[in-house]
Structures are given as structure tokens and as C-alpha cells.
Write an enzyme that holds these catalytic residues in place. Structure first.
Site, PDB file in Angstrom:
ATOM      1  N   GLU A 174      96.065  49.869  48.848  1.00 20.58           N
ATOM      2  CA  GLU A 174      96.296  50.907  47.837  1.00 20.58           C
ATOM      3  C   GLU A 174      97.765  50.997  47.461  1.00 20.58           C
ATOM      4  OE1 GLU A 174      94.414  54.641  48.778  1.00 20.58           O
ATOM      5  OE2 GLU A 174      92.407  53.758  48.763  1.00 20.58           O
ATOM      6  N   GLU A 313      86.635  49.781  50.446  1.00 22.53           N
ATOM      7  CA  GLU A 313      86.517  51.217  50.714  1.00 22.53           C
ATOM      8  C   GLU A 313      85.499  51.793  49.737  1.00 22.53           C
ATOM      9  OE1 GLU A 313      89.917  53.757  51.269  1.00 22.53           O
ATOM     10  OE2 GLU A 313      91.126  52.115  52.130  1.00 22.53           O
TER      11      GLU A 313
END
Length: 510
Positions: A174, A313
Site C-alpha cells: 500500500e 487483501e
């Protein structure tokens, strides 16, 4: 109207990678500490500090890989803090998740021991946000090099003579957010630099996974595919240069993160009406559109599909349980979560030509966990049971399906009532997983299996409950669990059944 499912022969030999059924364990809340690691001195039965009951439960899922140490934690994690004698390891602050003290007792050796106990492949995520190129290169060397070198010798000093096997390695997490708030153009350059030093020290080449987009950030995918494949323009049949003919990608996978959640108002995981049930079904099926649109961009630069989409995720995200630390993301898990899991896994199965891996968040005690613990107690969630039922799809040949079904309506909005995927394993058994999104109505289903080898028997396993909100508790751990489903008629490769409302059904035909 009877819903019709046509199950077709696989003309492209597409296989559902077992890695779609991967998991994720971050240093977050009680996932690692209390969930996996209790320490060797704990009265809870353990093997070298790792909980026996959790390992035994997870082994039944045939887990193919576990992603670690994060998540946001990964881009503040310095791996040398987690090796050597535990009493000498420095404590740090977990800045992302509750600002609690992390003692680093669960580090590289402990994680890889956990993977060996599970019989699963490690997927390690490296630190780009606050780490150095040298730090990442040395971690790979420490884990995988069998010769004489400073890092290999340090590993031996710490008690591990032979290297571990490591295939999957993520280069940052991320990095558009908690991993550094980078522009994709900046991260793309950093990725090219860092991946250069993620070298192969063994006969197992490192499979390099780049940080990909958040949800619908299609620009991020565009830039990463252009830079990661080394192709400066999309593929064209009219322009076939030697670079196109002979290129080698410097990334093997591009990640995608998407959670089923309401960012504006995190709702209760256990107290909800049909309005919220429908809302979260609607949010879940968005995964289909995301994969289709990101895949279309990837296809422009990589029509041979050398770069995989890695959904590392995903899962439901609700308000934390009352009285728990907000930074620990501990939530209960109901029948609604089981449907969310089943729908997502069906979507990944059906897109296995591009989706190679997926990792539900997270393994124990965090978000959509498959296992919850409380002291010495442990329970299996409805999501656990979906993974156990769906494991029959791992490494099986995809059978494409077309579905004609009525809609599930709420107010003026509608969704297809059924969500389906199918596969055929090496022994010839066909498995069809069907989710009924409608919490009120059962549905008659006709399945056409023509074109497949003659099949003679059918049975099923069903996961449902009386109430949408039903869940397992430590006092009543078996409220939601699979039961045998035998109300199936098979005649000349045609199948008839009635699927109950709000349920997940896996049918086996042989």
C-alpha cells in the site's frame, strides 16, 4: 422461474490456482500474539511457542500460503529486530495499530516455523516505505542462501543451518497510503530499483509482487503495467517489435486491495437488518467489476498473461466488537461473512486466468478471520467453514459456468440471486459452489452438465442458519457449521435441487 446453471467443458485448460485460497497474518491486534504465538512458556499447548489448536485447525483448510508481516506493519518493520535471542530483541511501537509495544518475539524464524508446521508457503512482504535496498537484499540472503556469507552465517548463528524455501516476495505494501503516500510514478521507479536487488540465491526463483492499486485506481495499474513489463505502449497486432517478442517482466504479480466495507459508517458485524445485508452483498460483487477492469488494462500490456493479479487483501470490514481496542480490528463473523467469502472465492475462481493468488484479511482475531481465540479457547467462524468446503477447487480445472437466475430485490435495487463457480479435479469429480444471496427465499436450480463425462452420483454440503446474524461464540461454537445436503436429483448429466435462502452450497458429482 427455475434458475439455470450451464456447466461447460474447459476448452482453455485454465486451472484454479490453490494460491487463491491464501491467508494473511499481520502484526495487528491479537492476530500474531495470542492468535498464533503464545510463547514456549504458555500453559496453552504449543510447539515452540506456536498454538497447537490453531495450527491443527488451519491444516484442515490446506492453506497454500500465508502473507506476513503486513500490511501497514510491513513498511515499518525492520527484520533484524526480529532475529536472535528473544530476550535481546528490541521492543518497538506498532504505530499503525493501536500504538502498542511490539516485543519482536515473533520474527523471521518463528514465522517460517509456523509455515513449516502448517505445510504452507511463506509470502513475505518487504519494507519499501521506511526500509533500504540493502536491508531487503540482506533479508532474502538470510532466508535463502546456502553458501558462506555474512547473512547466511548470521542465520546459522541464530540456529538455522539450512536455508528456507521462499518463492513469494512483495516489494512494499500500500505504498499509495500507509506505505509512504507515494505517487505511482514515484513508486514505479522505486520498485524497479528495489526488485533489482531481490536476487535468486537458490534454485527457487523469487516471484516478485509489486504494490498494485487500491480498489478502482486504474491509473496505478496503467503505470505499473507500463513500467513493470518494460513495454512503453500497449500491445498492437500491427506493431510486433523484438522487445515485444522477447521481453521479460521484472514483476510477476501486481497486487489489488479491496474490502467489503462502508468507509463512511462502519456497521456492526452482528446487529444488522436486511437493508445492511443487501448493502454488503452489493458491495461484495463490486470485486467482479474491479477484476474485469484491472484485467483489461493488464491485457493491453501483457496479452500473454505473464503478470498475475494478486488480490492479497480482501474481506469484510465492520465496526470492532464493543469494549475492544479500536486499533485491533477485532470483529465477529456471521452467516453474512460466509456469503461474502463464498462470493469472492467464486469470482476469483472464474477469473483464474489472471488471478493467481488471493489473501483474506486476516487469519486469526482480525477482520474476517477464520479462527477466533480467547485465552485457551478457540472457535471456527462461518468463513472458516466456507474455506474448508471450497478447498476442493484448489488446483482443479475451471469449468466455465453461465447462470440464468432471478434477481434478489430490496427496495428498488436488485442483484442476481445466485453466484456460482465450478471445477473438475484430476479424479474427474465435478464441484459446483453456489451462493444464494437472498435471505428470504429458496430457489429451484437446474444444472446442465452436458459435455462432461458421464456422472452417476451427487451429494452436497450446505452452510446456512435460521437468522442472517447467526454466528459462533465461545459459549456456542457450533451454531453455524456445514451439514450434509442430499436433496439432489441427478439424471443423464442434469442436476436438480432447491438451494435454501442465505446459504452456501458445494455439490460434488462423480
Amino acid at each position: 422461474m427455475t434458475s439455470l446453471i450451464n456447466v461447460n467443458k474447459n476448452s482453455k485448460n485454465e486451472v484454479i490456482s490453490r494460491h487463491i485460497y491464501g491467508h494473511f497474518a499481520e502484526h495487528l491486534g491479537r492476530c500474531v500474539y495470542e492468535g498464533i504465538w503464545v510463547g514456549e512458556e504458555s500453559p496453552i499447548p504449543n510447539t515452540r511457542g506456536i498454538r497447537n489448536d490453531v495450527v491443527d485447525a488451519l491444516k484442515k483448510l490446506n492453506i497454500p500460503n500465508v502473507r506476513w508481516p503486513g500490511g501497514c506493519f510491513a513498511d515499518e518493520y525492520h527484520w533484524k529486530d526480529g532475529i536472535g535471542p528473544r530476550e535481546s530483541r528490541p521492543s518497538i511501537v506498532n504505530n499503525n495499530w493501536g500504538k502498542v509495544t511490539e516485543n519482536n518475539h515473533f520474527g523471521t524464524h518463528e514465522f517460517l516455523d509456523f509455515c513449516e508446521q502448517l505445510g504452507t508457503e511463506p509470502y513475505i512482504c518487504g519494507n519499501v516505505g521506511s526500509g533500504t535496498v540493502q536491508e531487503m537484499q540482506e533479508w532474502i540472503e538470510y532466508i535463502t542462501f546456502d553458501g558462506q556469507s555474512p547473512m547466511a552465517d548470521l542465520r546459522r548463528k541464530n540456529g538455522r543451518e539450512k536455508p528456507w524455501k521462499l518463492k513469494y516476495f512483495g516489494i512494499g505494501n500500500e505504498n499509495w497510503g500507509c506505505g509512504g503516500k507515494m505517487r505511482v510514478e514515484h513508486y514505479a521507479d522505486l520498485y524497479r530499483r528495489y526488485e533489482t536487488f531481490v536476487r535468486d540465491y537458490s534454485d527457487i526463483p523469487i516471484y516478485k509482487i509489486a504494490c498494485g492499486p487500491s480498489e478502482a485506481d486504474y491509473h496505478w495499474t496503467e503505470v505499473m503495467m507500463r513500467e513493470g513489463t518494460g513495454r512503453t505502449e500497449p500491445y498492437s497486432d500491427n506493431v510486433m517489435t523484438s522487445a515485444w517478442e522477447h521481453y521479460r517482466p521484472n514483476m510477476h504479480g501486481l497486487s489489488l486491495h479491496f474490502y467489503t466495507r462502508n468507509r463512511a459508517n462502519y456497521d456492526s458485524s452482528t446487529e444488522f437488518t436486511e437493508e445492511k445485508w443487501f448493502d454488503y452483498m452489493r458491495r461484495t460483487v463490486v470485486m467482479e467489476e474491479l477484476i474485469q477492469r484491472h484485467t483489461a488494462i493488464m491485457d493491453k500490456y501483457d496479452p500473454e498473461k505473464n503478470v498475475d493479479l494478486i488480490v492479497d487483501e480482501w474481506g469484510s470490514w465492520f465496526k470492532v466488537e464493543p469494549g475492544t481496542n479500536p486499533g485491533f480490528l477485532y470483529q465477529q463473523n456471521t452467516l453474512r461473512d460466509a456469503l461474502i467469502a463464498g462470493i469472492n472465492l467464486n469470482i476469483f475462481n472464474n477469473h483464474c486466468d489472471r488471478v493467481h493468488m488471493a489473501n483474506i484479511a486476516q487469519l486469526v482475531n482480525v477482520l474476517q478471520a477464520v479462527v477466533l481465540t480467547e485465552g485457551e479457547k478457540m472457535l471456527l467462524t462461518p468463513t472458516y467453514h466456507v474455506f474448508e468446503m471450497y478447498k476442493v477447487h484448489q488446483d482443479a480445472k475451471l469449468l466455465p459456468v453461465s447462470v440464468s437466475t432471478k434477481n434478489y430485490s430490496y427496495g428498488e435495487d436488485t442483484l442476481p440471486m445466485l453466484n456460482v463457480s465450478a471445477s473438475q479435479d484430476d479424479s474427474g469429480k465435478v464441484h459446483i459452489s453456489i451462493c444464494n444471496l437472498d435471505p428470504n427465499n429458496s430457489e429451484q436450480v437446474h444444472v446442465n452438465l452436458k459435455g462432461l463425462s458421464e456422472l452417476s452420483s451427487a451429494s452436497g454440503r450446505l452452510l446456512t442458519a435460521e437468522a442472517m446474524t447467526e454466528h459462533n461464540t465461545f459459549e456456542n461454537p457450533n451454531r453455524v457449521e456445514p451439514v450434509a445436503f442430499n436433496n439432489i436429483e441427478l439424471k443423464e448429466n442434469e442436476l436438480s435441487l432447491t438451494i435454501p435462502s442465505k446459504s452456501v452450497l458445494v455439490v460434488e458429482i462423480q
